[in-house]
Design an enzyme around this catalytic site. Structure first.
Site, PDB file in Angstrom:
ATOM      1  N   HIS A 116      -7.654  22.390  19.884  1.00  0.00           N
ATOM      2  CA  HIS A 116      -8.745  21.112  19.681  1.00  0.00           C
ATOM      3  C   HIS A 116      -8.232  19.984  20.192  1.00  0.00           C
ATOM      4  O   HIS A 116      -8.886  18.799  20.625  1.00  0.00           O
ATOM      5  CB  HIS A 116      -9.257  21.370  18.343  1.00  0.00           C
ATOM      6  CG  HIS A 116     -10.358  20.236  18.022  1.00  0.00           C
ATOM      7  ND1 HIS A 116     -11.337  20.324  18.527  1.00  0.00           N
ATOM      8  CD2 HIS A 116     -10.451  19.191  17.106  1.00  0.00           C
ATOM      9  CE1 HIS A 116     -12.226  19.301  18.204  1.00  0.00           C
ATOM     10  NE2 HIS A 116     -11.683  18.590  17.012  1.00  0.00           N
ATOM     11  N   ASP A 174     -20.425  18.099  18.641  1.00  0.00           N
ATOM     12  CA  ASP A 174     -21.020  18.076  17.484  1.00  0.00           C
ATOM     13  C   ASP A 174     -21.179  16.640  16.955  1.00  0.00           C
ATOM     14  O   ASP A 174     -20.739  15.613  17.422  1.00  0.00           O
ATOM     15  CB  ASP A 174     -20.513  19.083  16.415  1.00  0.00           C
ATOM     16  CG  ASP A 174     -19.012  18.712  16.179  1.00  0.00           C
ATOM     17  OD1 ASP A 174     -18.415  17.446  16.624  1.00  0.00           O
ATOM     18  OD2 ASP A 174     -18.210  19.615  15.954  1.00  0.00           O
ATOM     19  N   HIS A 230     -19.443  16.487  42.080  1.00  0.00           N
ATOM     20  CA  HIS A 230     -18.491  17.576  42.321  1.00  0.00           C
ATOM     21  C   HIS A 230     -17.387  17.369  41.312  1.00  0.00           C
ATOM     22  O   HIS A 230     -16.376  16.374  41.622  1.00  0.00           O
ATOM     23  CB  HIS A 230     -18.209  17.970  43.713  1.00  0.00           C
ATOM     24  CG  HIS A 230     -17.590  19.488  43.535  1.00  0.00           C
ATOM     25  ND1 HIS A 230     -16.740  19.987  44.611  1.00  0.00           N
ATOM     26  CD2 HIS A 230     -17.850  20.575  42.787  1.00  0.00           C
ATOM     27  CE1 HIS A 230     -16.287  21.043  44.078  1.00  0.00           C
ATOM     28  NE2 HIS A 230     -16.992  21.415  43.133  1.00  0.00           N
TER      29      HIS A 230
END
Length: 139
Positions: free
Chosen positions: A106, A28, A20
């Site tokens: 990002h 990518d 959990h």
């Protein structure tokens, strides 16, 4: 021979050993993968396997409760981002649970991958086609 959808032994092992809140990243072909994190490299050539196909198969075998994506994904690659959201909606309907979906920049996303138990690298060449799944429980 294994009967279910997921045939890759490394990913099957990964999913079966998740606890959990453990996290895995599906990425990518260009995302940097931290040296200390297990790399499961599926990339064969540009686009093979695709990000969305890999997500789809992993979702058939794992229960998730959280999803993290880069903010840039929705902005730069809206079609693939929408395809991922569609897959997540389908999975939420199948399992009867809602996922917490969050976005980070990002750079923060790349730092978050350091917490992943593994990074599954696809052949996807669409910018920002990356996702972190946080394991949930089936009960």
């Amino acid at each position: 021979m294994k009967k279910s959808t997921l045939l890759n032994s490394e990913i099957a092992y990964l999913v079966s050993t998740l606890g959990h809140t453990d996290e895995i990243t599906i990425c990518d072909a260009g995302l940097p993968i931290p040296d200390h994190v297990t790399r499961i490299d599926l990339a064969l050539t540009h686009g093979v396997p695709s990000f969305i196909d890999t997500v789809r198969v992993i979702l058939t075998e794992s229960q998730i409760e959280g999803v993290v994506m880069a903010e840039e994904f929705a902005q730069v690659s809206p079609e693939l981002h929408q395809a991922l959201l569609t897959e997540l909606e389908l999975e939420q309907s199948r399992c009867g649970k809602r996922f917490n979906i969050s976005y980070v920049c990002h750079e923060d996303f790349k730092q978050r991958t350091h917490q992943s138990k593994a990074v599954v690298r696809t052949g996807e060449c669409t910018p920002y086609a990356n996702v972190i799944f946080q394991a949930g429980v089936v009960f």
